[in-house]
Design a protein around this motif. Sequence first.
Motif, PDB file in Angstrom:
ATOM      1  N   ILE A  23     -33.757  54.838 -20.620  1.00 54.44           N
ATOM      2  CA  ILE A  23     -33.531  53.721 -19.704  1.00 54.44           C
ATOM      3  C   ILE A  23     -34.190  54.114 -18.391  1.00 54.44           C
ATOM      4  CG2 ILE A  23     -31.832  52.220 -18.627  1.00 54.44           C
ATOM      5  CD1 ILE A  23     -31.804  52.233 -21.723  1.00 54.44           C
ATOM      6  N   SER A  24     -35.347  53.522 -18.106  1.00 53.44           N
ATOM      7  CA  SER A  24     -36.099  53.963 -16.929  1.00 53.44           C
ATOM      8  C   SER A  24     -35.614  53.302 -15.651  1.00 53.44           C
ATOM      9  CB  SER A  24     -37.598  53.695 -17.113  1.00 53.44           C
ATOM     10  OG  SER A  24     -37.861  52.318 -17.167  1.00 53.44           O
ATOM     11  N   ALA A  25     -34.930  52.176 -15.747  1.00 55.76           N
ATOM     12  CA  ALA A  25     -34.444  51.485 -14.552  1.00 55.76           C
ATOM     13  C   ALA A  25     -33.567  50.323 -14.963  1.00 55.76           C
ATOM     14  CB  ALA A  25     -35.615  50.980 -13.703  1.00 55.76           C
ATOM     15  N   VAL A  26     -32.895  49.764 -13.983  1.00 58.05           N
ATOM     16  CA  VAL A  26     -32.176  48.493 -14.156  1.00 58.05           C
ATOM     17  C   VAL A  26     -32.637  47.565 -13.045  1.00 58.05           C
ATOM     18  CG1 VAL A  26     -29.941  47.349 -13.965  1.00 58.05           C
ATOM     19  CG2 VAL A  26     -30.168  49.420 -15.343  1.00 58.05           C
ATOM     20  N   GLN A  27     -32.911  46.316 -13.398  1.00 53.61           N
ATOM     21  CA  GLN A  27     -33.366  45.360 -12.412  1.00 53.61           C
ATOM     22  C   GLN A  27     -32.448  44.151 -12.360  1.00 53.61           C
ATOM     23  OE1 GLN A  27     -37.274  45.058 -14.017  1.00 53.61           O
ATOM     24  NE2 GLN A  27     -36.800  43.309 -15.331  1.00 53.61           N
ATOM     25  N   VAL A  28     -32.330  43.565 -11.167  1.00 52.94           N
ATOM     26  CA  VAL A  28     -31.608  42.313 -10.987  1.00 52.94           C
ATOM     27  C   VAL A  28     -32.591  41.184 -11.296  1.00 52.94           C
ATOM     28  CG1 VAL A  28     -30.313  40.847  -9.402  1.00 52.94           C
ATOM     29  CG2 VAL A  28     -30.167  43.341  -9.201  1.00 52.94           C
ATOM     30  N   VAL A  29     -32.198  40.283 -12.190  1.00 50.39           N
ATOM     31  CA  VAL A  29     -33.096  39.231 -12.656  1.00 50.39           C
ATOM     32  C   VAL A  29     -32.580  37.866 -12.203  1.00 50.39           C
ATOM     33  CG1 VAL A  29     -34.035  38.085 -14.710  1.00 50.39           C
ATOM     34  CG2 VAL A  29     -33.870  40.578 -14.635  1.00 50.39           C
ATOM     35  N   ASN A  30     -33.497  37.051 -11.718  1.00 48.06           N
ATOM     36  CA  ASN A  30     -33.224  35.649 -11.420  1.00 48.06           C
ATOM     37  C   ASN A  30     -33.297  34.896 -12.742  1.00 48.06           C
ATOM     38  OD1 ASN A  30     -33.585  32.874 -10.851  1.00 48.06           O
ATOM     39  ND2 ASN A  30     -34.568  33.295  -8.892  1.00 48.06           N
ATOM     40  N   ARG A  35     -37.549  36.172 -13.428  1.00 47.46           N
ATOM     41  CA  ARG A  35     -38.297  37.233 -12.763  1.00 47.46           C
ATOM     42  C   ARG A  35     -37.323  38.226 -12.128  1.00 47.46           C
ATOM     43  NH1 ARG A  35     -43.753  36.066 -11.183  1.00 47.46           N
ATOM     44  NH2 ARG A  35     -44.436  33.994 -11.868  1.00 47.46           N
ATOM     45  N   PRO A  36     -37.711  39.490 -12.061  1.00 42.68           N
ATOM     46  CA  PRO A  36     -36.901  40.449 -11.307  1.00 42.68           C
ATOM     47  C   PRO A  36     -36.940  40.115  -9.826  1.00 42.68           C
ATOM     48  CG  PRO A  36     -38.973  41.441 -11.951  1.00 42.68           C
ATOM     49  CD  PRO A  36     -38.917  40.118 -12.642  1.00 42.68           C
ATOM     50  N   ILE A  37     -35.832  40.312  -9.150  1.00 42.29           N
ATOM     51  CA  ILE A  37     -35.757  40.080  -7.716  1.00 42.29           C
ATOM     52  C   ILE A  37     -36.157  41.372  -7.023  1.00 42.29           C
ATOM     53  CG2 ILE A  37     -34.277  39.441  -5.787  1.00 42.29           C
ATOM     54  CD1 ILE A  37     -32.555  37.869  -7.745  1.00 42.29           C
ATOM     55  N   LEU A  38     -37.366  41.387  -6.473  1.00 37.95           N
ATOM     56  CA  LEU A  38     -37.868  42.592  -5.829  1.00 37.95           C
ATOM     57  C   LEU A  38     -37.142  42.810  -4.510  1.00 37.95           C
ATOM     58  CD1 LEU A  38     -41.695  42.285  -6.518  1.00 37.95           C
ATOM     59  CD2 LEU A  38     -39.883  43.266  -7.937  1.00 37.95           C
ATOM     60  N   GLY A  39     -36.888  44.064  -4.215  1.00 36.57           N
ATOM     61  CA  GLY A  39     -36.057  44.417  -3.068  1.00 36.57           C
ATOM     62  C   GLY A  39     -34.669  44.791  -3.536  1.00 36.57           C
ATOM     63  N   ALA A 369     -45.123  33.269  -2.411  1.00 38.79           N
ATOM     64  CA  ALA A 369     -44.550  34.594  -2.255  1.00 38.79           C
ATOM     65  C   ALA A 369     -43.124  34.661  -2.783  1.00 38.79           C
ATOM     66  CB  ALA A 369     -44.579  35.000  -0.789  1.00 38.79           C
ATOM     67  N   ALA A 370     -42.322  33.657  -2.453  1.00 33.20           N
ATOM     68  CA  ALA A 370     -40.925  33.649  -2.912  1.00 33.20           C
ATOM     69  C   ALA A 370     -40.833  33.662  -4.424  1.00 33.20           C
ATOM     70  CB  ALA A 370     -40.197  32.423  -2.337  1.00 33.20           C
ATOM     71  N   THR A 371     -41.651  32.859  -5.088  1.00 36.93           N
ATOM     72  CA  THR A 371     -41.644  32.823  -6.556  1.00 36.93           C
ATOM     73  C   THR A 371     -42.060  34.168  -7.122  1.00 36.93           C
ATOM     74  OG1 THR A 371     -42.129  30.460  -6.572  1.00 36.93           O
ATOM     75  CG2 THR A 371     -42.596  31.689  -8.577  1.00 36.93           C
ATOM     76  N   ALA A 372     -43.083  34.779  -6.537  1.00 33.64           N
ATOM     77  CA  ALA A 372     -43.607  36.038  -7.072  1.00 33.64           C
ATOM     78  C   ALA A 372     -42.604  37.176  -6.971  1.00 33.64           C
ATOM     79  CB  ALA A 372     -44.894  36.409  -6.350  1.00 33.64           C
ATOM     80  N   ILE A 373     -41.748  37.154  -5.930  1.00 31.63           N
ATOM     81  CA  ILE A 373     -40.798  38.255  -5.784  1.00 31.63           C
ATOM     82  C   ILE A 373     -39.411  37.908  -6.315  1.00 31.63           C
ATOM     83  CG2 ILE A 373     -42.078  39.198  -3.836  1.00 31.63           C
ATOM     84  CD1 ILE A 373     -39.930  38.128  -1.963  1.00 31.63           C
ATOM     85  N   GLY A 374     -39.298  36.769  -7.023  1.00 31.86           N
ATOM     86  CA  GLY A 374     -38.074  36.504  -7.763  1.00 31.86           C
ATOM     87  C   GLY A 374     -37.128  35.494  -7.178  1.00 31.86           C
ATOM     88  N   TYR A 375     -37.561  34.729  -6.173  1.00 31.80           N
ATOM     89  CA  TYR A 375     -36.658  33.741  -5.555  1.00 31.80           C
ATOM     90  C   TYR A 375     -37.091  32.321  -5.878  1.00 31.80           C
ATOM     91  CZ  TYR A 375     -34.827  37.675  -2.892  1.00 31.80           C
ATOM     92  OH  TYR A 375     -34.248  38.850  -2.547  1.00 31.80           O
TER      93      TYR A 375
END
Length: 375
Positions: A23-30, A35-39, A369-375
């Motif tokens: 398990i290399s990571a866990v991401q918060v997904v929209n 998409r993963p929520i970057l940040g 930008a918002a779409t690309a970073i998960g919002y």
Amino acid sequence: MAAAFVWVAPRVSASGGGNTPVISAVQVVNDVSRRPILGLSPVTDGTVVDLRRLPHRRISLQAVIAAGEKPGSVAFTMEGTKGGSIARIESRAPFFLCGDYVDCPLLTTPDVYTLTVQAFTGATPTGSPIGAAFSVRFTVAATQGSADARPLDVLFVGNSLLGTATETTREDTPDLVRHFAALEGRPLNVTKVIHFGYSLRHTWNDGLVATALDGTRQYDFIVLQEYSTLVATNLPAARDTLLTLYAPTFRRALKPGGRVILFKNWALANPAPFRSRAAAKAVIDANYAALSAALSTPNLLAPIGDEFEKIIATRGVSHLIVADGKHPNDNAVYLDAVTLFGIVFATSPRDLAQLYLPADVAAHLRAVAATAIGY
């Protein structure tokens, strides 16, 4: 999704099947945009999921599997300090805590949570555990707290792609990020090591970044922007620079829970040595993903190049790139800044100020930008 986002685990604990992270990571997904929520991703110890800054509460958690690994199942356990908990077994990729793009109720319940994720060889945990268990502690919050008042520290290392100033305000990308932060009442300390024409190795070899990375100051984020064509044309050199020179400094230079942001460059107007800009971008995507996967420090890719392609497809190269075919114009500097602001402050950039741009142009750039970073 236009490009793969790859993260490496912030922390693993020795548990079963050796210490190699499966398990290399866990991401918060929209769950709406998928998409993963970057940040917020990758989730590290101390991550705060601020519900007030999300466009909605349809979010979930996904385990990212290390390259080359194919577990038969993944077991999740998430426990809150107030007694809320959930346990689930996923036997088919992608591996989500609550099912594929299914909202996780606990993620909208304020508390401090400990998440543990373990991969197994079999379709159920009756198989053998493989790799170390991934464990992380994070907070879900819905009220204003000290996190809003805490200044963030960000180091920007790069060249003219970061350092080009707008014709209108003479602010470069880091300056604009700081400008947006000031307008939003978000304290931000910016450190810049930017030298035009330099690669990251050149910046290192000339001793220009040594003081910034000596541990005297620690950062919430370190933004690394490589020479425009290097990653696409010489991945071994880019990897050696990142892993041999910069990566050993991250332990002392990053705050607990801090992350590295790899600034994914855009394809140039002249794609040589590639047959087209699309071909150049495909290599850029693959090679930046490889760099991200190779780095053991929590990191993410700022999808700058992805945003450029989306916009250029309908508005042309000149909408973002100046006549030299390489450098960003005022629109592009704005786009880069709102993207990095959204990542650093884990918030949607959709409602930021238009500053020096026409309202319709600025709104379009922020939406991309918002779409690309998960919002």
